[in-house]
Write an enzyme that holds these catalytic residues in place. Sequence first.
Site, PDB file in Angstrom:
ATOM      1  N   LYS A   1       0.809  -1.225   0.000  1.00  0.00           N
ATOM      2  CA  LYS A   1       0.000   0.000   0.000  1.00  0.00           C
ATOM      3  C   LYS A   1       0.846   1.281   0.000  1.00  0.00           C
ATOM      4  O   LYS A   1       0.430   2.297  -0.521  1.00  0.00           O
ATOM      5  CB  LYS A   1      -0.919   0.028   1.233  1.00  0.00           C
ATOM      6  CG  LYS A   1      -2.146  -0.854   1.106  1.00  0.00           C
ATOM      7  CD  LYS A   1      -3.056  -0.635   2.304  1.00  0.00           C
ATOM      8  CE  LYS A   1      -4.317  -1.443   2.192  1.00  0.00           C
ATOM      9  NZ  LYS A   1      -5.315  -1.098   3.208  1.00  0.00           N
TER      10      LYS A   1
ATOM     11  N   ASP B   1     -10.048   3.475   1.483  1.00  0.00           N
ATOM     12  CA  ASP B   1     -10.241   3.109   2.894  1.00  0.00           C
ATOM     13  C   ASP B   1     -10.838   4.298   3.646  1.00  0.00           C
ATOM     14  O   ASP B   1     -11.601   4.130   4.598  1.00  0.00           O
ATOM     15  CB  ASP B   1      -8.907   2.721   3.544  1.00  0.00           C
ATOM     16  CG  ASP B   1      -8.499   1.286   3.199  1.00  0.00           C
ATOM     17  OD1 ASP B   1      -9.389   0.482   2.851  1.00  0.00           O
ATOM     18  OD2 ASP B   1      -7.290   0.990   3.265  1.00  0.00           O
TER      19      ASP B   1
HETATM   20  P1  NAP Z   1       0.011  -2.160  11.297  1.00  0.00           P
HETATM   21  O1  NAP Z   1       0.472  -1.015  10.486  1.00  0.00           O
HETATM   22  O2  NAP Z   1       0.904  -3.342  11.474  1.00  0.00           O
HETATM   23  O3  NAP Z   1      -0.380  -1.577  12.758  1.00  0.00           O
HETATM   24  C1  NAP Z   1      -0.434  -2.354  13.859  1.00  0.00           C
HETATM   25  C2  NAP Z   1      -0.889  -1.536  15.076  1.00  0.00           C
HETATM   26  O4  NAP Z   1      -1.318  -2.498  16.017  1.00  0.00           O
HETATM   27  C3  NAP Z   1       0.206  -0.718  15.728  1.00  0.00           C
HETATM   28  O5  NAP Z   1      -0.346   0.445  16.297  1.00  0.00           O
HETATM   29  C4  NAP Z   1       0.687  -1.662  16.843  1.00  0.00           C
HETATM   30  O6  NAP Z   1       1.238  -1.002  17.970  1.00  0.00           O
HETATM   31  C5  NAP Z   1      -0.627  -2.271  17.256  1.00  0.00           C
HETATM   32  N1  NAP Z   1      -0.442  -3.545  17.941  1.00  0.00           N
HETATM   33  C6  NAP Z   1       0.091  -4.668  17.430  1.00  0.00           C
HETATM   34  N2  NAP Z   1       0.074  -5.643  18.354  1.00  0.00           N
HETATM   35  C7  NAP Z   1      -0.446  -5.098  19.487  1.00  0.00           C
HETATM   36  C8  NAP Z   1      -0.740  -5.613  20.776  1.00  0.00           C
HETATM   37  N3  NAP Z   1      -0.473  -6.884  21.094  1.00  0.00           N
HETATM   38  N4  NAP Z   1      -1.327  -4.804  21.674  1.00  0.00           N
HETATM   39  C9  NAP Z   1      -1.608  -3.509  21.345  1.00  0.00           C
HETATM   40  N5  NAP Z   1      -1.369  -2.972  20.131  1.00  0.00           N
HETATM   41  C10 NAP Z   1      -0.788  -3.770  19.212  1.00  0.00           C
HETATM   42  O7  NAP Z   1      -1.359  -2.779  10.718  1.00  0.00           O
HETATM   43  P2  NAP Z   1      -2.462  -2.017   9.835  1.00  0.00           P
HETATM   44  O8  NAP Z   1      -2.058  -2.082   8.403  1.00  0.00           O
HETATM   45  O9  NAP Z   1      -2.695  -0.709  10.465  1.00  0.00           O
HETATM   46  O10 NAP Z   1      -3.740  -2.978   9.946  1.00  0.00           O
HETATM   47  C11 NAP Z   1      -4.406  -3.132  11.187  1.00  0.00           C
HETATM   48  C12 NAP Z   1      -5.743  -3.841  10.971  1.00  0.00           C
HETATM   49  O11 NAP Z   1      -6.617  -3.068  10.149  1.00  0.00           O
HETATM   50  C13 NAP Z   1      -5.654  -5.208  10.309  1.00  0.00           C
HETATM   51  O12 NAP Z   1      -6.418  -6.101  11.087  1.00  0.00           O
HETATM   52  C14 NAP Z   1      -6.331  -4.996   8.970  1.00  0.00           C
HETATM   53  O13 NAP Z   1      -6.971  -6.181   8.497  1.00  0.00           O
HETATM   54  C15 NAP Z   1      -7.338  -3.929   9.297  1.00  0.00           C
HETATM   55  N6  NAP Z   1      -7.841  -3.206   8.098  1.00  0.00           N
HETATM   56  C16 NAP Z   1      -9.169  -3.279   7.817  1.00  0.00           C
HETATM   57  C17 NAP Z   1      -9.680  -2.625   6.704  1.00  0.00           C
HETATM   58  C18 NAP Z   1     -11.149  -2.751   6.360  1.00  0.00           C
HETATM   59  O14 NAP Z   1     -11.546  -2.461   5.215  1.00  0.00           O
HETATM   60  N7  NAP Z   1     -11.981  -3.143   7.296  1.00  0.00           N
HETATM   61  C19 NAP Z   1      -8.843  -1.836   5.902  1.00  0.00           C
HETATM   62  C20 NAP Z   1      -7.489  -1.745   6.248  1.00  0.00           C
HETATM   63  C21 NAP Z   1      -6.997  -2.429   7.357  1.00  0.00           C
HETATM   64  P3  NAP Z   1       2.810  -0.673  18.068  1.00  0.00           P
HETATM   65  O15 NAP Z   1       3.008   0.610  17.333  1.00  0.00           O
HETATM   66  O16 NAP Z   1       3.068  -0.564  19.522  1.00  0.00           O
HETATM   67  O17 NAP Z   1       3.539  -1.827  17.445  1.00  0.00           O
END
Ligand code: NAP
Length: 511
Positions: A297, A343
């Site tokens: 992305k 999104d």
């Molecule tokens: P990402 O960039 O990897 O972000 C992960 C986030 O989660 C960071 O803030 C991280 O905190 C936090 N985190 C990870 N493990 C944790 C834990 N054990 N406890 C607390 N916080 C934790 O991922 P992303 O791309 O943002 O995606 C996140 C989610 O959004 C995914 O599940 C994805 O499927 C979903 N999503 C959904 C849609 C939709 O259309 N519904 C669209 C896009 C994304 P740290 O900074 O401390 O590591």
Amino acid sequence: MTCLTLSRASVNQWRADAKRFASFTDCVELRIDLLRSMGNAAIISEVAAFARSLHKPTILTVRRVADGGAYDGPEADRLDLLNALVESVEPTYVDLESDLTEVSGAAVVEETAGRIGTRIIRSLHDLQGVPTDPCGALDSLASKTGEIPKLAVAPQGTRDLHRVFRAYSHARREFGGDFILLGMGRFGFPTRILAPALGALLTFTSVPGAEAAPGHIDPETMRTVYLSNRIGSATRIYGIIGNPVLHSRSPHYHNPRFAKDGIDAVYVPFPTDDVAEFFELAATLSVQGFSVTIPHKESVMRHLVSVDEGSEAAGACNTVIRNVDGSTRNGRAGGGFRGVNTDIPGFLAPLRELFGADGIAGKRATVIGAGGAARAVCYALVAAGVSVLVLNRTPARSARLAREIEKIVAAEHAEIRSGPLDASGFAAAADFRDIVVQTTGVGMAPNVEADPAEGLSFGGTEVVYDIIYTPEYTRFLRRAERSGCRVVTGAAMFARQAEEQYRLFLSVYER
Ligand code: NAP
């Protein structure tokens, strides 16, 4: 044609499988090597009777272990069996490998096939990669008049896949519709969907759970999800890039919509390990537009002619479409592409439904997480006039996100603050409680019992939104619902962003 490869161990199972998928298949491959628990005499009589009952073209194959099959007996015995089967089954096609010409016994099978009117498919299976010159490989497979060349290769990445796709136009030109060219495995998957539309004789499918080759899907999915009975040389190609991407639900959204709306297009998952090469492949296939998922992305943006304000602000783009004005990317052939982030409107749409189009401005929201998705969510909220408190396990990251969003969105009426994802953050969240958005992957399948903010309790008046969509109702969301909150699921966001993508895809669709 969609060919069903019968790969289970008995003719009775074949009968059941052929019947189950009869309305989705045009042709059947009889994989004799997989019937090895039966004696040859029984194989010959049972398969002949079964083939006669099919009333469909058949391919007779006794695949060797070296080519990905199960036959491990002496070669002379295999050729004897093939010859007896061609005599009794009278298949439409028989698969003979490219190295057989020198082997004694092969000439007998060829002679029998010629006498009966069975066409020879001359096959080469490269289970390790893609030959340096796939066009040359096809040409040598077609050296005998009347034979159908079949090349099955194993692309190891986007570059290999592109080489396979480039060979289709050569094959179409040289052999008309009389060739088979397929990529096996994960990276080859798009060829399984597109081969017939690109001029090949057929594509192979298998019964679920008994896949005859890596990358096979079942014939019903090929028809209902990938529109095998609708697509052809004029079909416009769309898709999704990511790695991994074969699990994506997006084909299940876009393809049925194309069919319902009478649009001659297909949406294909392209596992992609090289985004720059994918743009070359997109030019080869005249891809009109595509979705982008993890991990591309962010990196996709540097290949685009332009991106919308949302992609710029979120630092990520999930939708790429061809420029309608025909401008070119760095002077390269194939036209340029621009990026849009759906999104952002997809996330906001369910909230606008709940609060009314103008009811969202002035609300106060807590956002949990500061990753890629949180960035899009925070931008969307602040740009819509919502004040945000972003809480993250790593507080430096939420502080940086807040600073960056503040810089991008000079909002007069909305502020953005940050804090840690702990008791002090939850206390601060008391002042940002109209909306609570969960954006981390915590609670996503398979870890469905995880909750990223156990210490955050709900009062019942908040709208609580979890952007995870598998499962639809996360533990966090179920907890909010039990407290009386109105909830919004990630599935709702997914559907709305896909709807917006679909609209953009249609905007560049040319009949
Ligand atoms: P990402 O960039 O990897 O972000 C992960 C986030 O989660 C960071 O803030 C991280 O905190 C936090 N985190 C990870 N493990 C944790 C834990 N054990 N406890 C607390 N916080 C934790 O991922 P992303 O791309 O943002 O995606 C996140 C989610 O959004 C995914 O599940 C994805 O499927 C979903 N999503 C959904 C849609 C939709 O259309 N519904 C669209 C896009 C994304 P740290 O900074 O401390 O590591």
